[in-house]
Design an enzyme around this catalytic site. Structure first.
Site, PDB file in Angstrom:
ATOM      1  N   HIS A   1     -56.785 -20.327   8.028  1.00 13.58           N
ATOM      2  CA  HIS A   1     -56.973 -21.747   7.773  1.00 13.58           C
ATOM      3  C   HIS A   1     -55.897 -22.554   8.487  1.00 13.58           C
ATOM      4  O   HIS A   1     -54.710 -22.241   8.399  1.00 13.58           O
ATOM      5  CB  HIS A   1     -56.913 -22.037   6.275  1.00 13.58           C
ATOM      6  CG  HIS A   1     -58.160 -21.668   5.541  1.00 13.58           C
ATOM      7  ND1 HIS A   1     -58.455 -22.128   4.286  1.00 13.58           N
ATOM      8  CD2 HIS A   1     -59.206 -20.892   5.908  1.00 13.58           C
ATOM      9  CE1 HIS A   1     -59.623 -21.642   3.897  1.00 13.58           C
ATOM     10  NE2 HIS A   1     -60.085 -20.882   4.869  1.00 13.58           N
TER      11      HIS A   1
ATOM     12  N   TYR B   1     -57.295 -29.980  -2.387  1.00 13.42           N
ATOM     13  CA  TYR B   1     -56.419 -30.349  -3.490  1.00 13.42           C
ATOM     14  C   TYR B   1     -56.809 -31.749  -3.942  1.00 13.42           C
ATOM     15  O   TYR B   1     -56.708 -32.697  -3.159  1.00 13.42           O
ATOM     16  CB  TYR B   1     -54.955 -30.342  -3.042  1.00 13.42           C
ATOM     17  CG  TYR B   1     -54.360 -28.969  -2.836  1.00 13.42           C
ATOM     18  CD1 TYR B   1     -53.533 -28.404  -3.796  1.00 13.42           C
ATOM     19  CD2 TYR B   1     -54.608 -28.235  -1.677  1.00 13.42           C
ATOM     20  CE1 TYR B   1     -52.963 -27.148  -3.615  1.00 13.42           C
ATOM     21  CE2 TYR B   1     -54.055 -26.978  -1.486  1.00 13.42           C
ATOM     22  CZ  TYR B   1     -53.231 -26.437  -2.464  1.00 13.42           C
ATOM     23  OH  TYR B   1     -52.675 -25.192  -2.284  1.00 13.42           O
TER      24      TYR B   1
ATOM     25  N   PRO C   1     -48.576 -22.528  -9.263  1.00 11.88           N
ATOM     26  CA  PRO C   1     -49.379 -22.073  -8.126  1.00 11.88           C
ATOM     27  C   PRO C   1     -49.804 -23.165  -7.155  1.00 11.88           C
ATOM     28  O   PRO C   1     -50.382 -22.857  -6.116  1.00 11.88           O
ATOM     29  CB  PRO C   1     -50.606 -21.436  -8.793  1.00 11.88           C
ATOM     30  CG  PRO C   1     -50.700 -22.117 -10.118  1.00 11.88           C
ATOM     31  CD  PRO C   1     -49.299 -22.408 -10.546  1.00 11.88           C
TER      32      PRO C   1
ATOM     33  N   LYS D   1     -46.964 -20.362  -3.397  1.00  8.00           N
ATOM     34  CA  LYS D   1     -45.700 -19.750  -2.998  1.00  8.00           C
ATOM     35  C   LYS D   1     -45.365 -18.431  -3.679  1.00  8.00           C
ATOM     36  O   LYS D   1     -44.509 -17.686  -3.197  1.00  8.00           O
ATOM     37  CB  LYS D   1     -44.539 -20.738  -3.241  1.00  8.00           C
ATOM     38  CG  LYS D   1     -44.577 -21.942  -2.339  1.00  8.00           C
ATOM     39  CD  LYS D   1     -44.425 -21.543  -0.894  1.00  8.00           C
ATOM     40  CE  LYS D   1     -44.872 -22.638   0.049  1.00  8.00           C
ATOM     41  NZ  LYS D   1     -45.338 -22.137   1.328  1.00  8.00           N
TER      42      LYS D   1
ATOM     43  N   TYR E   1     -45.736 -25.629   3.580  1.00  7.36           N
ATOM     44  CA  TYR E   1     -46.911 -24.869   3.166  1.00  7.36           C
ATOM     45  C   TYR E   1     -47.080 -23.597   3.993  1.00  7.36           C
ATOM     46  O   TYR E   1     -47.392 -22.535   3.454  1.00  7.36           O
ATOM     47  CB  TYR E   1     -48.160 -25.749   3.282  1.00  7.36           C
ATOM     48  CG  TYR E   1     -49.317 -25.286   2.428  1.00  7.36           C
ATOM     49  CD1 TYR E   1     -49.610 -25.916   1.223  1.00  7.36           C
ATOM     50  CD2 TYR E   1     -50.132 -24.226   2.814  1.00  7.36           C
ATOM     51  CE1 TYR E   1     -50.671 -25.500   0.423  1.00  7.36           C
ATOM     52  CE2 TYR E   1     -51.182 -23.799   2.033  1.00  7.36           C
ATOM     53  CZ  TYR E   1     -51.452 -24.432   0.836  1.00  7.36           C
ATOM     54  OH  TYR E   1     -52.492 -24.008   0.056  1.00  7.36           O
TER      55      TYR E   1
END
Length: 409
Positions: free
Chosen positions: A82, A212, A303, A307, A395
């Site tokens: 991704h 998200y 979560p 990580k 990220y």
């Protein structure tokens, strides 16, 4: 005649590894590549370890580490690369392009269960010792140069293993962190006023990358596991009962939070569902004598920032070199620096996870002003290249794993 469990079989090894999660398993392989022998013991069954649903997003450095260590054949075939994520709020969906913002770095969706399967299979194929369903595990003499690992194997035999070091990779509820004297240990902890209700659904994902979603009813996340299996989450109260959420209610709430003109959330049979509490937790130091903690034994993150698994893999990348130097070379410099080295990354990831969580979740009892501040932050991240770069850099993995740690053999 003594009971079977009273019979102790003395053994020796260089490193005793407690816990057969991704941290303990990968550590065993990285040590083997450095010529260090080890034994892995786990209280759960192999079937349980290979089935429990956990994280699913691997950072750029985690993928490179698994490749360099020789455990990426199936990951490269089945993992889903991704190049970004979507942030949804105020009825709009925005793309954060990792490739553009981080010089081509990406993340890969490959479930922790699959990582564990790969590592267990490789450990067994190599003929290296790994024992499941052990009980009465103990770690003692940790402040000496010959710590002792004791456990009872599934057949009732009591074992005593003399080690040069013990790696505590046994998670938040394990025995290793409590083995560090309280007077030497500092715990930092924050509990969030919400939990995640997660489902695994037998339906192709309705998105090409993770979504998200900030919503007045609460946070939602559309993740995925394979091209045919979706993973979705809802923010729920911290004391919520899973029985209060039949499948129909879950899908209705997911539809409500993800609603967007021209986009449709596909529904399917729910294969698994559970509720996960949210906390930030760090225990320092991560070393006591010849005991070294890694992964959830030392730290927990919510979560939201993906990580947890990646921190565990980063810990053992450092720990493999540390133990090779200490056990194989008799040098203590890396061991003395281990805790501080790992904690720098842990605190960065802890802050990032807190930031993502605070920005995206509906905080119970929050004032209208706090809600507007969240929206302002989301607008800034999605309109400022500098802000988007900060999110993307964290990220995909920051700081990057040092090249020297990647699969040295």
């Amino acid at each position: 005649m003594p009971n079977r469990a009273d019979i102790r079989l003395p053994q020796r090894t260089q490193v005793g590894i407690i816990g057969a999660g991704p941290a303990g398993l990968l550590l065993s392989h990285l040590l083997s590549r450095r010529g260090i022998e080890s034994i892995v013991v786990e209280i759960r069954s192999r079937a349980y370890c290979e089935a429990r649903q956990r994280a699913g997003v691997l950072e750029h450095g985690s993928v490179e580490l698994l490749r360099a260590a020789g455990f990426a054949d199936r990951l490269d075939r089945e993992g889903l690369e991704h190049g970004g994520i979507y942030l949804q709020f105020a009825g709009e969906r925005h793309h954060i392009d990792f490739r553009d913002l981080t010089d081509g770095k990406t993340v890969t969706v490959y479930a922790q269960t699959e990582v564990v399967k790969d590592l267990i299979a490789a450990r067994i194929a190599a003929g290296e010792p790994i024992e499941f369903e052990v009980s009465n595990t103990e770690a003692s003499a940790l402040d000496t140069d010959r710590p002792v690992l004791r456990y009872t194997s599934v057949d009732g035999t009591r074992h005593e293993v003399s080690c040069a070091a013990i790696a505590g990779c046994d998670g938040f509820h394990g025995i290793c962190r409590p083995a560090i004297p309280d007077r030497l240990c500092t715990v930092y902890e924050s509990t969030y006023p919400y939990s995640w209700l997660g489902i695994l659904a037998d339906v192709p994902p309705s998105t090409d990358e993770l979504i998200y979603c900030h919503h007045s009813n609460g946070f939602a996340l559309h993740s995925l596991r394979t091209p045919k299996i979706s993973r979705l989450y809802l923010q729920v109260p911290p004391d919520e009962d899973i029985a209060a959420w039949p499948d129909e209610r879950i899908w209705a709430e997911l539809q409500r939070r993800f609603a967007l003109p021209g986009w449709e959330l596909q529904e399917g049979p729910v294969l698994d569902k559970s509720i996960t509490p949210m906390r930030s937790f760090v225990s320092a130091p991560m070393r006591y004598g010849r005991l070294f903690l890694a992964g959830d034994a030392a730290h927990i993150v919510p979560p939201t920032g993906a990580k947890g698994l990646n921190l565990a893999l980063a810990d053992v990348a450092v720990l493999a070199d540390t133990l090779a130097s200490l056990v194989g070379g008799g040098r203590s410099e890396l061991a003395d620096a281990y805790s501080a080295t790992c904690l720098r990354r842990v605190w960065r990831a802890t802050h990032f996870s807190w930031w993502m969580t605070s920005m995206l979740h509906a905080t119970p009892g929050a004032s209208p002003m706090e809600g507007q501040l969240q929206l302002s932050q989301l607008r800034y991240v999605t309109t400022s290249r500098a802000a988007a770069t900060s999110l993307a850099e964290n990220y995909v993995g920051y700081p990057p794993l040092p090249v020297a740690a990647l699969g040295r053999g």
